[in-house]
Enzyme design. Structure first.
Site, PDB file in Angstrom:
ATOM      1  N   SER A 132      15.710 -24.226  -9.480  1.00 56.52           N
ATOM      2  CA  SER A 132      14.337 -23.911  -9.860  1.00 56.52           C
ATOM      3  C   SER A 132      14.083 -22.423 -10.040  1.00 56.52           C
ATOM      4  O   SER A 132      13.093 -22.037 -10.668  1.00 56.52           O
ATOM      5  CB  SER A 132      13.347 -24.465  -8.824  1.00 56.52           C
ATOM      6  OG  SER A 132      13.641 -23.958  -7.532  1.00 56.52           O
TER       7      SER A 132
ATOM      8  N   ASP B 296       4.715 -19.559  -4.217  1.00 56.08           N
ATOM      9  CA  ASP B 296       4.344 -20.811  -3.557  1.00 56.08           C
ATOM     10  C   ASP B 296       5.043 -21.025  -2.215  1.00 56.08           C
ATOM     11  O   ASP B 296       5.045 -22.136  -1.693  1.00 56.08           O
ATOM     12  CB  ASP B 296       4.648 -21.996  -4.490  1.00 56.08           C
ATOM     13  CG  ASP B 296       6.124 -22.076  -4.870  1.00 56.08           C
ATOM     14  OD1 ASP B 296       6.918 -21.240  -4.378  1.00 56.08           O
ATOM     15  OD2 ASP B 296       6.490 -22.976  -5.642  1.00 56.08           O
TER      16      ASP B 296
ATOM     17  N   HIS C  89       9.273 -19.851  -4.316  1.00 60.45           N
ATOM     18  CA  HIS C  89       9.580 -19.166  -5.573  1.00 60.45           C
ATOM     19  C   HIS C  89       8.800 -17.861  -5.692  1.00 60.45           C
ATOM     20  O   HIS C  89       7.778 -17.671  -5.024  1.00 60.45           O
ATOM     21  CB  HIS C  89       9.270 -20.091  -6.748  1.00 60.45           C
ATOM     22  CG  HIS C  89       9.939 -21.424  -6.631  1.00 60.45           C
ATOM     23  ND1 HIS C  89       9.300 -22.519  -6.077  1.00 60.45           N
ATOM     24  CD2 HIS C  89      11.194 -21.823  -6.953  1.00 60.45           C
ATOM     25  CE1 HIS C  89      10.143 -23.544  -6.080  1.00 60.45           C
ATOM     26  NE2 HIS C  89      11.301 -23.153  -6.595  1.00 60.45           N
TER      27      HIS C  89
END
Length: 382
Positions: free
Chosen positions: A41, A347, A350
């Site tokens: 991610s 968040d 990230h």
């Protein structure tokens, strides 16, 4: 005579691409026509969003002004890499709508690991698209591209890379964090440390495979300071002395990340000997990220443990963009902070675009790489 010229030309190219790091900056930049990225991610530009669940608002609010498949308010490090090389942002391989692969493809998928975990995403939070699957996807992508270029009736060639661009592309790896993170959730530190050689070996196998397919320029990120992720500190209550460092990072977790990086760097050195025509750059993303976290306020950010997007108060945690209905008919929404550019963490896991830009500015000039050459010159062997 023609054969002689070809041989001389080949020797000249080989010599030109093998130079000392100090001299590299005096040479012309590499002419990368495409980027192929493999990761999780931290560099997913739309795979999970297309294949499993779309990213929600406020992801993407700063740069794209809408969700754009990324887990951030804006651009990721891979986006800044593309910009530095003068190339468009990479489309996710799994995103079939409105994508162009003329200048490469992104196989990174949120939640991906190097080693397949044989768990569903519902069970583990891990992606089914582990590194070996991403390599299979690349093989399929390349094979289909070459076939379609042979088909004179195919009308969308301008959306695909030219076959001759594959060997001249930049191949980026940014993966490994989830192998450690999942281990931290499921087994002890000793078992994670024991598993690192196999994890590194499987990454090396992926590099070797791409090399046999003609790839020659590799840009390999190590893993970041996982013990500094604010999401980790949310579950820590009354830590014993020495458990956290002075910046709020879990010492033991960062030690595991550093051991992973030590072994990865050693394996990269061996790969250079095994793949003599490859230019392989080891990139110390750990040093860049920890440098930012440990100097957050001096660099214009708030405390590194603060989270921009989501709700985390009174024992209640709502993720970025999430909604928690309450028994009284009201709800708690995981909204974003007023100014994401002041935050490092988007968040809890990230990074914000501002933090990604800061890291990119320290990495892409080569100052934290081995060999110490900028990404624009990564095709040269030193």
């Amino acid at each position: 005579m023609e054969f002689t010229r070809v041989i001389i030309s080949g020797i000249w190219v080989s010599w030109l691409l093998s130079v000392g790091a100090a001299k590299v900056k005096d040479l012309p930049p590499c002419n990368f026509k495409a980027i192929y990225n493999f990761g999780d991610s931290n560099s997913d530009t739309g795979a999970i969003s297309a294949a499993i669940f779309p990213r929600q608002w406020p992801n993407g609010e700063t740069f794209f002004h809408k969700p754009a498949g990324r887990t951030s308010d804006g651009r990721l490090l891979i986006d800044f890499i593309a910009e530095r090389l003068g190339l468009p942002f990479l489309s996710a391989y799994l995103d079939s709508i409105g994508s162009s692969f003329r200048h490469g493809a992104n196989f990174a998928s949120g939640g991906s690991t190097i080693v397949p975990q044989n768990k569903t995403i519902a069970e583990s939070g891990l992606s089914p698209f582990a590194l070996n699957v991403q390599i299979w996807q690349y093989d399929q992508f390349k094979s289909r591209t070459i076939d379609l270029f042979k088909d004179n009736k195919y009308s969308c060639r301008n959306h695909l890379p030219r076959p001759k661009d594959f060997p001249e592309a930049l191949y980026v790896f940014d993966i490994g964090q989830n192998d450690i993170a999942y281990g931290l959730r499921t087994v002890g530190d000793a078992q994670i440390l024991a598993s690192i050689p196999d994890i590194i070996s499987q990454l090396a196998i992926a590099v070797q495979h791409l090399y046999t397919q003609g790839a020659s320029t590799f840009w390999i990120h190590n893993t970041g300071p996982i013990g500094c992720l604010p999401s980790t500190s949310l579950s820590i209550k009354n830590p014993p002395p020495g458990f956290l460092d002075k910046h709020g990072c879990v010492e033991s977790q960062n030690e595991i990340a550093k051991e992973f990086n030590r072994q990865l760097k050693n394996r990269v050195i061996k790969l250079r000997a095994e793949l003599p025509q490859a230019a392989i750059t080891y990139v110390d993303i750990y040093a860049a990220k920890y440098g930012l976290i440990s100097n957050s306020k001096q660099q214009g950010f708030v405390d590194a443990q603060k989270i921009c997007c989501g709700y985390h108060k009174n024992g209640i945690d709502v993720g970025c963009g999430g909604v928690l209905p309450l028994p009284n008919g009201t709800q708690i929404i995981g909204t974003a902070c007023e100014d994401p550019s002041l935050y490092i963490s988007w968040d809890g896991v990230h990074y914000t675009e501002a933090a990604n830009r800061w890291v990119a500015n320290r990495l892409l000039n080569g100052s934290l790489s081995d060999p110490p050459i900028p990404i624009t010159h990564a095709c040269y062997r030193t």
